[in-house]
Design an enzyme around this catalytic site. Structure first.
Site, PDB file in Angstrom:
ATOM      1  N   ASP A  76       1.231  12.747  -0.729  1.00  0.00           N
ATOM      2  CA  ASP A  76       1.375  12.074  -1.306  1.00  0.00           C
ATOM      3  C   ASP A  76       0.400  12.902  -2.543  1.00  0.00           C
ATOM      4  O   ASP A  76      -0.757  12.124  -2.865  1.00  0.00           O
ATOM      5  CB  ASP A  76       1.635  10.436  -2.638  1.00  0.00           C
ATOM      6  CG  ASP A  76       2.711  10.102  -1.720  1.00  0.00           C
ATOM      7  OD1 ASP A  76       3.901  10.255  -2.250  1.00  0.00           O
ATOM      8  OD2 ASP A  76       2.909   9.348  -0.891  1.00  0.00           O
ATOM      9  N   HIS A  98       3.287   4.196   5.845  1.00  0.00           N
ATOM     10  CA  HIS A  98       2.295   2.914   5.401  1.00  0.00           C
ATOM     11  C   HIS A  98       1.507   2.272   6.708  1.00  0.00           C
ATOM     12  O   HIS A  98       0.456   1.736   6.289  1.00  0.00           O
ATOM     13  CB  HIS A  98       3.766   2.037   4.857  1.00  0.00           C
ATOM     14  CG  HIS A  98       4.601   2.715   3.611  1.00  0.00           C
ATOM     15  ND1 HIS A  98       5.902   2.699   4.143  1.00  0.00           N
ATOM     16  CD2 HIS A  98       4.250   2.568   2.658  1.00  0.00           C
ATOM     17  CE1 HIS A  98       5.981   2.931   3.271  1.00  0.00           C
ATOM     18  NE2 HIS A  98       5.301   3.475   2.281  1.00  0.00           N
ATOM     19  N   VAL A 150       1.494  11.036   8.016  1.00  0.00           N
ATOM     20  CA  VAL A 150       2.021  11.149   9.444  1.00  0.00           C
ATOM     21  C   VAL A 150       3.737  11.496   9.344  1.00  0.00           C
ATOM     22  O   VAL A 150       4.462  11.218   8.310  1.00  0.00           O
ATOM     23  CB  VAL A 150       2.064   8.975   9.553  1.00  0.00           C
ATOM     24  CG1 VAL A 150       3.115   9.335  11.035  1.00  0.00           C
ATOM     25  CG2 VAL A 150       0.767   8.001  10.111  1.00  0.00           C
ATOM     26  N   GLN A 159       6.547   4.198 -12.785  1.00  0.00           N
ATOM     27  CA  GLN A 159       6.801   5.339 -12.761  1.00  0.00           C
ATOM     28  C   GLN A 159       8.068   6.013 -11.923  1.00  0.00           C
ATOM     29  O   GLN A 159       7.980   7.251 -11.600  1.00  0.00           O
ATOM     30  CB  GLN A 159       5.514   5.112 -11.305  1.00  0.00           C
ATOM     31  CG  GLN A 159       6.342   5.044 -10.264  1.00  0.00           C
ATOM     32  CD  GLN A 159       5.581   5.005  -9.139  1.00  0.00           C
ATOM     33  OE1 GLN A 159       4.762   4.285  -9.088  1.00  0.00           O
ATOM     34  NE2 GLN A 159       5.745   5.394  -7.677  1.00  0.00           N
ATOM     35  N   GLY A 178      -2.262   7.962   1.323  1.00  0.00           N
ATOM     36  CA  GLY A 178      -1.843   8.894   1.749  1.00  0.00           C
ATOM     37  C   GLY A 178      -1.643  10.584   1.166  1.00  0.00           C
ATOM     38  O   GLY A 178      -1.349  10.548  -0.059  1.00  0.00           O
ATOM     39  N   MET A 237       5.062   0.353  -1.581  1.00  0.00           N
ATOM     40  CA  MET A 237       6.232   0.373  -2.735  1.00  0.00           C
ATOM     41  C   MET A 237       7.435  -0.156  -1.554  1.00  0.00           C
ATOM     42  O   MET A 237       8.460  -0.129  -1.637  1.00  0.00           O
ATOM     43  CB  MET A 237       7.435   1.305  -3.608  1.00  0.00           C
ATOM     44  CG  MET A 237       6.190   1.661  -4.688  1.00  0.00           C
ATOM     45  SD  MET A 237       7.439   2.923  -6.127  1.00  0.00           S
ATOM     46  CE  MET A 237       7.387   4.889  -4.954  1.00  0.00           C
ATOM     47  N   GLY A 238       6.572  -0.479  -1.360  1.00  0.00           N
ATOM     48  CA  GLY A 238       7.479  -1.179   0.042  1.00  0.00           C
ATOM     49  C   GLY A 238       8.522  -0.454   1.092  1.00  0.00           C
ATOM     50  O   GLY A 238       8.098   0.910   1.274  1.00  0.00           O
TER      51      GLY A 238
HETATM   52  P1  AMP Z   1       5.063   4.532  -1.121  1.00  0.00           P
HETATM   53  O1  AMP Z   1       5.204   3.235  -0.844  1.00  0.00           O
HETATM   54  O2  AMP Z   1       6.100   5.735  -1.487  1.00  0.00           O
HETATM   55  O3  AMP Z   1       4.379   4.873  -2.487  1.00  0.00           O
HETATM   56  O4  AMP Z   1       3.720   5.154  -0.421  1.00  0.00           O
HETATM   57  C1  AMP Z   1       2.847   4.164   0.061  1.00  0.00           C
HETATM   58  C2  AMP Z   1       1.594   4.238  -0.076  1.00  0.00           C
HETATM   59  O5  AMP Z   1       1.749   5.156   1.049  1.00  0.00           O
HETATM   60  C3  AMP Z   1       1.008   5.853  -0.756  1.00  0.00           C
HETATM   61  O6  AMP Z   1      -0.141   5.057  -0.884  1.00  0.00           O
HETATM   62  C4  AMP Z   1       1.599   6.792  -0.055  1.00  0.00           C
HETATM   63  O7  AMP Z   1       0.962   8.074   0.070  1.00  0.00           O
HETATM   64  C5  AMP Z   1       1.442   6.631   2.053  1.00  0.00           C
HETATM   65  N1  AMP Z   1       2.398   7.568   2.537  1.00  0.00           N
HETATM   66  C6  AMP Z   1       3.607   7.900   2.748  1.00  0.00           C
HETATM   67  N2  AMP Z   1       4.352   8.016   3.208  1.00  0.00           N
HETATM   68  C7  AMP Z   1       3.079   8.221   4.227  1.00  0.00           C
HETATM   69  C8  AMP Z   1       3.196   9.385   5.511  1.00  0.00           C
HETATM   70  N3  AMP Z   1       4.258  10.100   5.954  1.00  0.00           N
HETATM   71  N4  AMP Z   1       2.166   9.164   5.618  1.00  0.00           N
HETATM   72  C9  AMP Z   1       0.886   8.753   5.211  1.00  0.00           C
HETATM   73  N5  AMP Z   1       1.118   7.868   4.340  1.00  0.00           N
HETATM   74  C10 AMP Z   1       2.041   7.799   3.740  1.00  0.00           C
END
Ligand code: AMP
Length: 282
Positions: free
Chosen positions: A150, A37, A176, A61, A147, A30-31
């Site tokens: 989630d 990321h 991370v 969502q 990641g 989601m940027g």
């Molecule tokens: P989001 O932009 O929050 O939808 O996350 C996009 C992807 O990045 C998803 O697969 C998340 O699980 C992953 N992600 C977000 N934060 C982390 C993190 N701290 N460590 C690893 N993966 C992450």
């Protein structure tokens, strides 16, 4: 690096890459990109000849009253970082491209979608599964990267891939964290310095449970009691859930010896944060 906003252009670029015999990786986001990321992108770049990153704040969502409106949007900076890393293309569609008027079909992963985050955010995982299914159809990646941060999302998407026969490999990358243990999140930028300190309680409570397991306590009620004790020590955190579950079914487990997920969600002011640790089998 191309930045596509239309499904037609992104799909055509993906088909060109596949027809050249390249392995295509997809990292859906989601940027408001952070190191979490970027670690997914690095892993994708290592195992795929071409990597697409989607950037889409998916309205489906977010529930009413959630933070869709204020969710951080930093597209230019995100694209600059991804171009520097060697990403092949970004797909950043407007909502009207993904959900034109009249869209009426959604993907519901039965059972899993109302556990953990799904229990507190009704409809959340329907939105996630629907957008990810659409991205998989549009880009047709060989591998897709998500990641562990989630964890419930991972369980839902793994089940969707199996149930709907998506022909791709779902790769899960470790969470991370900042040096002090706080899981990186796009929402951390909402926190003031003192709220950020309060947010650390999630990590402290989860690691307290992990330490207890390492010391030989395998019984979930005792482990939950310890996690909740730590959570209660931080009045700035409003607990949403604290659970010990099977990482695949997200159902509660009574004993963690065969491997379990300890997961928590809490509000710090009005920012909802989640974190988890996989308790390894002993
Ligand atoms: P989001 O932009 O929050 O939808 O996350 C996009 C992807 O990045 C998803 O697969 C998340 O699980 C992953 N992600 C977000 N934060 C982390 C993190 N701290 N460590 C690893 N993966 C992450």
């Amino acid at each position: 690096m191309n930045v596509f906003t239309s499904i037609a252009e992104a799909g055509a670029a993906a088909r060109r890459i596949r027809s050249q015999g390249e392995t295509l990786g997809l990292v859906p986001t989601m940027g408001a990109l952070h190191e979490g990321h970027l670690a997914l992108v690095r892993t994708a770049l290592k195992s795929c000849g071409a990597v697409a990153v989607s950037i889409f704040v998916n309205p489906l969502q977010f529930g009413p009253g959630e933070d869709f409106g204020r969710y951080p949007r930093t597209l230019e900076e995100d694209c600059r970082q991804l171009a520097d890393m060697g990403v092949t293309f970004v797909f950043a569609p407007p909502a009207t491209e993904m959900y034109p008027e009249g869209s009426a079909t959604s993907v519901e992963v039965g059972g899993l979608s109302d556990r953990l985050d799904g229990a507190s955010r009704p409809g959340h995982f329907r939105g996630v599964a629907t957008v990810v299914a659409k991205l998989f159809h549009i880009i047709s990646p060989h591998q897709a990267f998500f990641g562990q941060k989630d964890a419930a999302q991972v369980a839902v998407l793994k089940k969707m891939v199996r149930d709907l026969n998506f022909d791709l490999e779902l790769r899960v990358c470790p969470t991370v964290r900042a040096a002090d243990g706080l899981a990186l999140s796009s929402r951390n930028r909402f926190l003031t310095d003192s709220q950020r300190r309060q947010a650390l309680v999630l990590h402290h409570a989860l690691t307290a449970v992990q330490r207890l397991v390492q010391a030989g306590e395998y019984c979930s009620p005792a482990l939950l009691a310890e996690g909740l004790r730590v959570m209660r020590g931080e009045p700035g955190a409003r607990l949403d859930y604290f659970a010990i579950v099977d990482p695949e079914t997200l159902e509660d487990v009574a004993d963690v010896r065969r491997g379990a997920l300890v997961a928590a969600a809490a509000f710090i002011a009005n920012t909802r944060l989640i974190d988890n640790i996989l308790l390894t089998a002993v």
